[in-house]
Design a protein around this motif. Structure first.
Motif, PDB file in Angstrom:
ATOM      1  N   CYS A  83       0.823  -1.218   0.000  1.00 32.66           N
ATOM      2  CA  CYS A  83       0.000   0.000   0.000  1.00 32.66           C
ATOM      3  C   CYS A  83       0.851   1.258   0.000  1.00 32.66           C
ATOM      4  O   CYS A  83       0.435   2.299  -0.543  1.00 32.66           O
ATOM      5  CB  CYS A  83      -0.934   0.000   1.212  1.00 32.66           C
ATOM      6  N   TYR A  84       2.042   1.200   0.601  1.00 34.15           N
ATOM      7  CA  TYR A  84       2.885   2.383   0.728  1.00 34.15           C
ATOM      8  C   TYR A  84       3.974   2.473  -0.339  1.00 34.15           C
ATOM      9  O   TYR A  84       4.725   3.464  -0.359  1.00 34.15           O
ATOM     10  CB  TYR A  84       3.531   2.419   2.113  1.00 34.15           C
ATOM     11  N   LEU A  85       4.084   1.494  -1.211  1.00 28.89           N
ATOM     12  CA  LEU A  85       5.103   1.564  -2.257  1.00 28.89           C
ATOM     13  C   LEU A  85       4.912   2.756  -3.199  1.00 28.89           C
ATOM     14  O   LEU A  85       5.916   3.408  -3.579  1.00 28.89           O
ATOM     15  CB  LEU A  85       5.131   0.260  -3.057  1.00 28.89           C
ATOM     16  N   PRO A  86       3.682   3.117  -3.616  1.00 26.19           N
ATOM     17  CA  PRO A  86       3.537   4.349  -4.418  1.00 26.19           C
ATOM     18  C   PRO A  86       4.013   5.588  -3.670  1.00 26.19           C
ATOM     19  O   PRO A  86       4.593   6.495  -4.285  1.00 26.19           O
ATOM     20  CB  PRO A  86       2.029   4.397  -4.696  1.00 26.19           C
ATOM     21  N   PHE A  87       3.794   5.650  -2.359  1.00 23.88           N
ATOM     22  CA  PHE A  87       4.285   6.768  -1.559  1.00 23.88           C
ATOM     23  C   PHE A  87       5.817   6.813  -1.576  1.00 23.88           C
ATOM     24  O   PHE A  87       6.423   7.880  -1.735  1.00 23.88           O
ATOM     25  CB  PHE A  87       3.767   6.635  -0.131  1.00 23.88           C
ATOM     26  N   ILE A  88       6.465   5.649  -1.425  1.00 24.02           N
ATOM     27  CA  ILE A  88       7.926   5.593  -1.475  1.00 24.02           C
ATOM     28  C   ILE A  88       8.429   6.050  -2.840  1.00 24.02           C
ATOM     29  O   ILE A  88       9.418   6.798  -2.945  1.00 24.02           O
ATOM     30  CB  ILE A  88       8.413   4.169  -1.153  1.00 24.02           C
ATOM     31  N   ILE A 109      10.981  -0.721  -7.478  1.00 33.65           N
ATOM     32  CA  ILE A 109       9.633  -0.629  -6.893  1.00 33.65           C
ATOM     33  C   ILE A 109       8.704  -1.667  -7.516  1.00 33.65           C
ATOM     34  O   ILE A 109       7.966  -2.378  -6.819  1.00 33.65           O
ATOM     35  CB  ILE A 109       9.053   0.790  -7.085  1.00 33.65           C
ATOM     36  N   VAL A 110       8.747  -1.785  -8.849  1.00 27.35           N
ATOM     37  CA  VAL A 110       7.905  -2.770  -9.544  1.00 27.35           C
ATOM     38  C   VAL A 110       8.308  -4.189  -9.157  1.00 27.35           C
ATOM     39  O   VAL A 110       7.447  -5.063  -8.965  1.00 27.35           O
ATOM     40  CB  VAL A 110       7.994  -2.575 -11.068  1.00 27.35           C
ATOM     41  N   ALA A 111       9.612  -4.442  -9.017  1.00 25.47           N
ATOM     42  CA  ALA A 111      10.069  -5.777  -8.609  1.00 25.47           C
ATOM     43  C   ALA A 111       9.568  -6.109  -7.206  1.00 25.47           C
ATOM     44  O   ALA A 111       9.230  -7.269  -6.923  1.00 25.47           O
ATOM     45  CB  ALA A 111      11.597  -5.836  -8.652  1.00 25.47           C
ATOM     46  N   MET A 112       9.494  -5.122  -6.319  1.00 24.13           N
ATOM     47  CA  MET A 112       8.949  -5.354  -4.975  1.00 24.13           C
ATOM     48  C   MET A 112       7.462  -5.687  -5.048  1.00 24.13           C
ATOM     49  O   MET A 112       6.982  -6.586  -4.345  1.00 24.13           O
ATOM     50  CB  MET A 112       9.188  -4.132  -4.096  1.00 24.13           C
ATOM     51  N   VAL A 113       6.737  -4.975  -5.911  1.00 25.15           N
ATOM     52  CA  VAL A 113       5.316  -5.306  -6.118  1.00 25.15           C
ATOM     53  C   VAL A 113       5.176  -6.733  -6.627  1.00 25.15           C
ATOM     54  O   VAL A 113       4.335  -7.514  -6.157  1.00 25.15           O
ATOM     55  CB  VAL A 113       4.675  -4.308  -7.115  1.00 25.15           C
ATOM     56  N   TYR A 114       6.018  -7.089  -7.584  1.00 30.93           N
ATOM     57  CA  TYR A 114       6.007  -8.438  -8.153  1.00 30.93           C
ATOM     58  C   TYR A 114       6.289  -9.487  -7.079  1.00 30.93           C
ATOM     59  O   TYR A 114       5.604 -10.510  -7.007  1.00 30.93           O
ATOM     60  CB  TYR A 114       7.063  -8.504  -9.260  1.00 30.93           C
ATOM     61  N   GLY A 115       7.293  -9.255  -6.240  1.00 32.50           N
ATOM     62  CA  GLY A 115       7.610 -10.205  -5.178  1.00 32.50           C
ATOM     63  C   GLY A 115       6.507 -10.341  -4.153  1.00 32.50           C
ATOM     64  O   GLY A 115       6.227 -11.445  -3.673  1.00 32.50           O
ATOM     65  N   ALA A 137      14.177 -15.913  -7.132  1.00 27.68           N
ATOM     66  CA  ALA A 137      14.991 -15.554  -8.297  1.00 27.68           C
ATOM     67  C   ALA A 137      14.188 -14.750  -9.312  1.00 27.68           C
ATOM     68  O   ALA A 137      14.730 -13.840  -9.968  1.00 27.68           O
ATOM     69  CB  ALA A 137      15.545 -16.824  -8.945  1.00 27.68           C
ATOM     70  N   ARG A 138      12.894 -15.045  -9.461  1.00 28.82           N
ATOM     71  CA  ARG A 138      12.082 -14.333 -10.442  1.00 28.82           C
ATOM     72  C   ARG A 138      11.916 -12.862 -10.083  1.00 28.82           C
ATOM     73  O   ARG A 138      11.708 -12.017 -10.967  1.00 28.82           O
ATOM     74  CB  ARG A 138      10.714 -15.002 -10.570  1.00 28.82           C
ATOM     75  N   VAL A 139      11.980 -12.531  -8.805  1.00 30.05           N
ATOM     76  CA  VAL A 139      11.929 -11.118  -8.411  1.00 30.05           C
ATOM     77  C   VAL A 139      13.103 -10.361  -9.021  1.00 30.05           C
ATOM     78  O   VAL A 139      12.950  -9.259  -9.564  1.00 30.05           O
ATOM     79  CB  VAL A 139      11.926 -10.981  -6.874  1.00 30.05           C
ATOM     80  N   PHE A 140      14.281 -10.945  -8.944  1.00 23.73           N
ATOM     81  CA  PHE A 140      15.472 -10.293  -9.488  1.00 23.73           C
ATOM     82  C   PHE A 140      15.500 -10.360 -11.015  1.00 23.73           C
ATOM     83  O   PHE A 140      16.205  -9.571 -11.652  1.00 23.73           O
ATOM     84  CB  PHE A 140      16.724 -10.936  -8.897  1.00 23.73           C
ATOM     85  N   SER A 141      14.740 -11.285 -11.595  1.00 26.32           N
ATOM     86  CA  SER A 141      14.702 -11.348 -13.058  1.00 26.32           C
ATOM     87  C   SER A 141      14.069 -10.089 -13.646  1.00 26.32           C
ATOM     88  O   SER A 141      14.351  -9.740 -14.801  1.00 26.32           O
ATOM     89  CB  SER A 141      13.928 -12.590 -13.517  1.00 26.32           C
ATOM     90  N   CYS A 142      13.224  -9.400 -12.883  1.00 21.58           N
ATOM     91  CA  CYS A 142      12.657  -8.130 -13.344  1.00 21.58           C
ATOM     92  C   CYS A 142      13.775  -7.135 -13.642  1.00 21.58           C
ATOM     93  O   CYS A 142      13.789  -6.461 -14.683  1.00 21.58           O
ATOM     94  CB  CYS A 142      11.715  -7.547 -12.294  1.00 21.58           C
ATOM     95  N   LEU A 143      14.731  -7.032 -12.724  1.00 19.34           N
ATOM     96  CA  LEU A 143      15.843  -6.101 -12.899  1.00 19.34           C
ATOM     97  C   LEU A 143      16.804  -6.581 -13.975  1.00 19.34           C
ATOM     98  O   LEU A 143      17.389  -5.768 -14.697  1.00 19.34           O
ATOM     99  CB  LEU A 143      16.575  -5.933 -11.567  1.00 19.34           C
ATOM    100  N   VAL A 144      16.961  -7.889 -14.098  1.00 17.99           N
ATOM    101  CA  VAL A 144      17.847  -8.423 -15.126  1.00 17.99           C
ATOM    102  C   VAL A 144      17.316  -8.090 -16.518  1.00 17.99           C
ATOM    103  O   VAL A 144      18.081  -7.708 -17.422  1.00 17.99           O
ATOM    104  CB  VAL A 144      17.996  -9.949 -14.953  1.00 17.99           C
ATOM    105  N   LEU A 145      15.998  -8.192 -16.711  1.00 17.08           N
ATOM    106  CA  LEU A 145      15.424  -7.872 -18.016  1.00 17.08           C
ATOM    107  C   LEU A 145      15.547  -6.381 -18.329  1.00 17.08           C
ATOM    108  O   LEU A 145      15.727  -6.000 -19.494  1.00 17.08           O
ATOM    109  CB  LEU A 145      13.953  -8.302 -18.049  1.00 17.08           C
ATOM    110  N   VAL A 146      15.452  -5.534 -17.314  1.00 13.96           N
ATOM    111  CA  VAL A 146      15.663  -4.094 -17.524  1.00 13.96           C
ATOM    112  C   VAL A 146      17.104  -3.838 -17.929  1.00 13.96           C
ATOM    113  O   VAL A 146      17.384  -3.050 -18.843  1.00 13.96           O
ATOM    114  CB  VAL A 146      15.297  -3.305 -16.256  1.00 13.96           C
TER     115      VAL A 146
END
Length: 450
Positions: free
Chosen positions: A59-64, A181-187, A354-363
């Motif tokens: 809920c607070y990730l958009p605020f961050i 932030i998106v990777a945290m949402v994904y996780g 590992a899939r959480v970090f795959s978000c950053l790897v694809l970027v």
């Protein structure tokens, strides 16, 4: 003054919205846990208590993100606005296509199995959003990055920005920030709510045309009990009575010792006990002993440890994709199950991390593939990146299967795709494939210049 207002106002808005959502969703999640998690709230394990904590963080990730945006410089904010716009467009487009395709496949089920198919379909797809987003976010993140950077590169804005003395990686720092932030949402989605969406999907789509859930069998290894339920409670209302039950209790030697044959069973959430109605209790005597007659009771209170959600959940039939990460960890910590089953669940647990970090790897892969400083299109680089992203899906099928089979350690099978793609991304950066075509690079390589 206006610039300060523009920076601070989004922070305040997202703080208020996040506080409202957290005040609404976190208590609801704690109440839902009382239907799902064995025991009383005071005895919940820490891995289960992470659920309301992660939901509050979501809920607070958009605020961050808004706070980070407020402290950025003018160039970083410009890059952020472009990236967020294209990322949201990619996500909304792909999500809409996903939902429409799925609705087309299941439209007949909603029409024949529900009295109010429109309302039920809306409720169903609302519950499926975490699962759908969990499947598409890494790729919409990559697509948004490529769309944003190829646009800025095609208009020579990247070149102009780099004239200020910033490197390409420094220019893309806002992209990395919002990607985290998106990777945290994904996780967070993958921790519980995406698997829970799979559970809800299984229960809704398995309903009979009359609208009643299909009969089920639930086996509890911890309590040595088997529940055979003719008409279970609906997944959306686990507190409803379960009807036509046969509950079998086994002893330490796995021999049947008692049966409860009940017309209905209800669960008291406050006392954590079951009430069996119009029940026959049958004690199964040893073969050399005269059997005991059935004992009838209109109401029998039993201190069974199972909760309704556990019984009606199709995840109890071994579907790993329907088990939350906390449930996977609890299973692994308990030490129960066969070696093969434990290997599958351990591999799945590592894969989800590992899939959480795959978000950053694809970027990281998308950045050099979509930026060019020459008068040529970026489609070759983007096409290669898309092919590599599709190939990553294949790798996440192959290597985890090797981990499940015990051919390699579970953690290694989960992390190999990320390691390979980090190496590829660094290789692309090192050889400046964002600056030259493959033909130019190969020509330089043949001359010994690369």
């Amino acid at each position: 003054m206006k610039e300060l207002f523009d920076r601070v106002m989004p922070v305040i808005v997202f703080l208020v919205v996040g506080t409202f959502l957290a005040g609404w969703l976190v208590p609801a999640e704690l109440e839902q846990m009382q239907w799902e998690v064995p025991g009383m709230p005071s005895s919940y394990p820490i891995e289960q208590m992470c659920r309301p904590v992660f939901l509050g963080l979501l809920c607070y990730l958009p605020f961050i993100a808004a706070v980070g945006y407020a402290f950025m410089g003018t160039m970083d904010r410009y890059m952020s606005r472009n990236f967020i716009t294209y990322f949201l467009m990619c996500t909304l487009i792909l999500l809409l296509i996903y939902i429409l395709a799925d609705f087309t496949d299941n439209m007949e089920r909603f029409r024949t199995r529900f009295d109010d198919p429109v309302i039920q379909a809306m409720r169903f797809y609302g519950s499926q959003l975490p699962m759908f987003l969990y499947q598409i976010l890494p790729y919409t993140l990559m697509m948004g990055t490529m769309w944003c950077l190829s646009k800025l590169s095609g208009s020579s804005e990247i070149t102009g920005m780099m004239q200020s003395g910033r490197s390409l990686l420094r220019l893309c720092m806002p992209v990395f920030f919002f990607s985290v932030i998106v990777a945290m949402v994904y996780g967070i989605f993958g921790f519980h709510w995406a698997p829970n969406g799979s559970l809800y999907r299984e229960m809704i789509l398995k309903r009979r045309p009359t609208g009643t859930p299909a009969s089920l069998i639930y086996k509890s290894e911890e309590t040595a009990r088997i529940w055979r339920v003719g008409i279970p409670a609906p997944f959306t209302n686990p507190g409803a009575p379960m009807r036509n039950l046969v509950i079998e209790q086994f002893d330490d030697a796995s021999a049947l010792k008692r049966q409860y044959i009940a017309e209905a069973a209800t669960w008291d959430r406050q006392k954590s006990v079951w009430s069996l109605h119009n029940v026959y209790v049958r004690d199964i005597a040893p073969a050399n002993v005269k059997p005991v007659d059935d004992q009838f009771s209109e109401k029998l209170v039993c201190d069974f440890g199972e909760k309704p959600y556990q019984i009606i959940s199709p995840g109890n039939n071994g579907r790993i994709d329907a088990m939350g990460t906390s449930a996977l960890y609890e299973f692994l910590k308990s030490g129960t199950g066969s070696t093969e089953d434990r290997a599958k669940k351990l591999t799945e647990w590592h894969v989800r991390i590992a899939r959480v970090f795959s978000c950053l790897v694809l970027v990281l892969l998308a950045i050099p593939s979509s930026v060019t400083f020459q008068r040529r299109g970026t489609m070759k680089g983007i096409g290669i990146a898309v092919i590599l992203a599709a190939f990553q899906l294949f790798l996440y099928r192959v290597f985890p299967s090797l981990g499940e089979a015990g051919v390699m350690p579970s953690w290694l099978s989960a992390w190999i795709p990320n390691v390979l793609y980090v190496i590829i991304a660094v290789w692309i950066f090192r050889h400046n494939l964002a600056h030259r075509t493959f033909r130019e690079w190969m020509a330089a390589k043949m001359k010994g210049e690369a």
